[in-house]
Motif scaffolding. Structure first.
Motif, PDB file in Angstrom:
ATOM      1  N   ILE A  15      78.588 102.108 -16.673  1.00 22.80           N
ATOM      2  CA  ILE A  15      78.495 102.279 -18.128  1.00 22.80           C
ATOM      3  C   ILE A  15      78.527 103.757 -18.494  1.00 22.80           C
ATOM      4  N   ILE A  16      77.782 104.570 -17.714  1.00 23.35           N
ATOM      5  CA  ILE A  16      77.734 106.009 -18.003  1.00 23.35           C
ATOM      6  C   ILE A  16      79.097 106.663 -17.799  1.00 23.35           C
ATOM      7  N   GLY A  18      82.087 105.150 -17.630  1.00 23.72           N
ATOM      8  CA  GLY A  18      83.190 104.517 -18.350  1.00 23.72           C
ATOM      9  C   GLY A  18      84.257 103.938 -17.444  1.00 23.72           C
ATOM     10  N   SER A  19      83.928 103.763 -16.152  1.00 25.59           N
ATOM     11  CA  SER A  19      84.913 103.267 -15.190  1.00 25.59           C
ATOM     12  C   SER A  19      84.945 101.735 -15.169  1.00 25.59           C
ATOM     13  N   ILE A  20      86.117 101.170 -15.453  1.00 19.61           N
ATOM     14  CA  ILE A  20      86.279  99.721 -15.386  1.00 19.61           C
ATOM     15  C   ILE A  20      86.165  99.235 -13.946  1.00 19.61           C
ATOM     16  N   ALA A  21      86.669 100.050 -13.007  1.00 16.96           N
ATOM     17  CA  ALA A  21      86.616  99.680 -11.594  1.00 16.96           C
ATOM     18  C   ALA A  21      85.175  99.551 -11.117  1.00 16.96           C
ATOM     19  N   VAL A  22      84.321 100.486 -11.522  1.00 20.73           N
ATOM     20  CA  VAL A  22      82.912 100.427 -11.113  1.00 20.73           C
ATOM     21  C   VAL A  22      82.213  99.234 -11.761  1.00 20.73           C
ATOM     22  N   LEU A  23      82.517  98.960 -13.019  1.00 23.11           N
ATOM     23  CA  LEU A  23      81.928  97.800 -13.687  1.00 23.11           C
ATOM     24  C   LEU A  23      82.394  96.502 -13.026  1.00 23.11           C
ATOM     25  N   SER A  24      83.650  96.472 -12.585  1.00 21.04           N
ATOM     26  CA  SER A  24      84.154  95.298 -11.865  1.00 21.04           C
ATOM     27  C   SER A  24      83.422  95.138 -10.548  1.00 21.04           C
ATOM     28  N   ASP A  25      83.166  96.260  -9.897  1.00 21.95           N
ATOM     29  CA  ASP A  25      82.395  96.239  -8.650  1.00 21.95           C
ATOM     30  C   ASP A  25      80.980  95.721  -8.916  1.00 21.95           C
ATOM     31  N   ALA A  26      80.433  96.058 -10.098  1.00 24.75           N
ATOM     32  CA  ALA A  26      79.095  95.580 -10.462  1.00 24.75           C
ATOM     33  C   ALA A  26      79.092  94.061 -10.631  1.00 24.75           C
ATOM     34  N   VAL A  95      89.188 108.286 -18.530  1.00 27.68           N
ATOM     35  CA  VAL A  95      89.036 108.974 -17.247  1.00 27.68           C
ATOM     36  C   VAL A  95      87.563 108.927 -16.866  1.00 27.68           C
ATOM     37  N   PRO A  96      87.210 108.252 -15.749  1.00 25.87           N
ATOM     38  CA  PRO A  96      85.803 108.147 -15.355  1.00 25.87           C
ATOM     39  C   PRO A  96      85.203 109.521 -15.051  1.00 25.87           C
ATOM     40  N   THR A  97      83.919 109.670 -15.314  1.00 26.59           N
ATOM     41  CA  THR A  97      83.241 110.922 -14.991  1.00 26.59           C
ATOM     42  C   THR A  97      82.987 110.996 -13.494  1.00 26.59           C
ATOM     43  N   LEU A  98      82.542 112.164 -13.043  1.00 25.48           N
ATOM     44  CA  LEU A  98      82.348 112.408 -11.609  1.00 25.48           C
ATOM     45  C   LEU A  98      81.316 111.469 -10.995  1.00 25.48           C
ATOM     46  N   LEU A 101      82.282 108.406  -8.827  1.00 22.99           N
ATOM     47  CA  LEU A 101      82.585 108.517  -7.395  1.00 22.99           C
ATOM     48  C   LEU A 101      81.372 108.174  -6.544  1.00 22.99           C
ATOM     49  N   VAL A 102      80.191 108.541  -7.013  1.00 25.20           N
ATOM     50  CA  VAL A 102      78.953 108.219  -6.295  1.00 25.20           C
ATOM     51  C   VAL A 102      78.733 106.712  -6.292  1.00 25.20           C
ATOM     52  N   ALA A 103      79.013 106.084  -7.434  1.00 31.04           N
ATOM     53  CA  ALA A 103      78.833 104.633  -7.558  1.00 31.04           C
ATOM     54  C   ALA A 103      79.752 103.872  -6.629  1.00 31.04           C
ATOM     55  N   ALA A 104      80.858 104.474  -6.241  1.00 36.29           N
ATOM     56  CA  ALA A 104      81.797 103.812  -5.334  1.00 36.29           C
ATOM     57  C   ALA A 104      81.525 104.164  -3.876  1.00 36.29           C
TER      58      ALA A 104
END
Length: 272
Positions: A15-16, A18-26, A95-98, A101-104
Motif C-alpha cells: 500500500i505504501i 503503490g506496487s500492484i505486484a507486492v499487493l498481489s504477493d500479499a 512506479v513503486p517506491t524503493l 524491493l524490501v517487500a519482495a
C-alpha cells in the motif's frame, strides 16, 4: 505465525509503495494463511482413530482440505488477474517506491527456508497435505522473484512491468491450484500408492513361506495405506495352517511397508 507476518509486511509495504505486484504477493500470502489453517485442522482430524462410523479412520480429511485449498488458491489467482488486466487497460500504473524491493526480497529468503523444512517433514510423515504446503512455499519464493524483477523494471523506467509481474504471480498461483486439486482428486478416487510401493508389497508377500501366487490391491487414505491381498497356497494345507500363512503375510507387510494401516488377506487353494 511467519506467514501471517509476511502477509502483514507485504500488505503494508504494498500500500505504501503503490506496487500492484507486492499487493498481489500479499493476496497470495493470504491464501497461505487460509491453507495453513485448513491444513492444521485437517491433520488433527485425520489423526483421529477409527470408530464405528468411520472404520477406515479419518484420513480423507487431508484430501478434502487439500481440495478446499486448491479452490481458495484459484480464487486468489482470479482476483490478481482481474486487478492486473484493469491496471493495464486503464493505464493505472505507478512506479513503486524503493520500499517495495524490501517487500519482495525478504519473502524470497524466508519462504525458501520454509520450503526445505516443510518438505522434509512431508517426506518424513508421508503427508500429501504437508507436501502441498511445501510446494506452496517454493511457489511463494519464485513469485517473489518475479515481483522483485517487476518492481526493479518499473523503477528503471518501465512501469508496465509491475502489473505484468503481478500477472506472472497469478500464473504461478493457477499452476499451484491445478497441482493441488489433482493431488486431492487422486486420493479421493482411491488411487493406488506409488508403483515402487506396489512392487515392494508383492515382493514381500511372495517371499512369505507357503505363498505360491499373490494378487495385491491397495489404496491411499491420507498418509495411510489399506490393502486387500489374495494369496494362493497348497490346497492340502489345513485351515489352521492357511490362517497361519495369512497372519505371517499381514505381520510382515505391517512391519516392512511404512504407512500400512490395515491388511486384509484372503486365502485361496492353488490348483495347477
Amino acid at each position: 505465525g511467519v506467514t501471517v507476518c509476511l502477509l502483514a509486511l507485504k500488505l503494508i509495504l504494498g500500500i505504501i509503495s503503490g506496487s500492484i505486484a507486492v499487493l498481489s504477493d500479499a493476496i497470495d500470502s493470504a491464501t497461505d494463511v487460509v491453507g495453513g489453517t485448513a491444513a492444521l485442522v485437517s491433520i488433527r482430524v485425520a489423526a483421529w482413530p477409527a470408530d464405528q462410523d468411520h472404520p477406515y479412520g479419518h484420513g480423507r480429511a487431508e484430501s478434502i482440505a487439500t481440495g478446499v485449498i486448491s479452490i481458495v488458491i484459484a480464487m486468489a489467482g482470479l482476483l490478481i488477474v482481474g486487478r492486473t488486466v484493469y491496471s493495464i487497460i486503464v493505464g493505472d500504473t505507478v512506479v513503486p517506491t524503493l520500499i517495495a524491493l524490501v517487500a519482495a526480497l525478504v519473502p524470497i529468503v524466508i519462504k525458501e527456508i520454509l520450503y526445505h523444512y516443510v518438505a522434509y517433514q512431508a517426506r518424513k510423515f508421508k503427508s500429501s497435505l504437508l507436501m502441498a504446503s511445501a510446494a506452496d512455499h517454493r511457489k511463494d519464493a519464485i513469485t517473489s522473484v518475479a515481483t522483485l524483477a517487476g518492481i526493479a523494471g518499473a523503477r528503471m523506467g518501465y512501469p508496465l512491468l509491475d502489473p505484468l509481474a503481478a500477472g506472472l504471480v497469478s500464473l504461478a498461483i493457477f499452476k499451484l491450484a491445478y497441482d493441488t486439486a489433482t493431488r486431492a482428486t487422486r486420493e479421493l478416487m482411491d488411487r493406488i500408492p506409488e508403483d515402487t510401493t506396489m512392487r515392494d508389497i508383492k515382493k514381500i508377500v511372495l517371499e512369505c513361506e507357503g505363498v505360491e501366487h499373490a494378487y495385491v490391491r491397495a489404496r491411499s487414505l491420507g498418509p495411510n495405506i489399506f490393502m486387500e491381498i489374495k494369496i494362493d497356497i497348497d490346497p492340502e494345507l489345513t485351515v489352521s495352517e492357511g490362517h497361519g500363512i495369512a497372519k505371517s503375510v499381514k505381520s510382515k507387510i505391517i512391519a516392512e511397508v511404512e504407512g500400512t494401516a490395515d491388511v486384509l488377506v484372503h486365502v485361496n487353494p492353488h490348483y495347477d
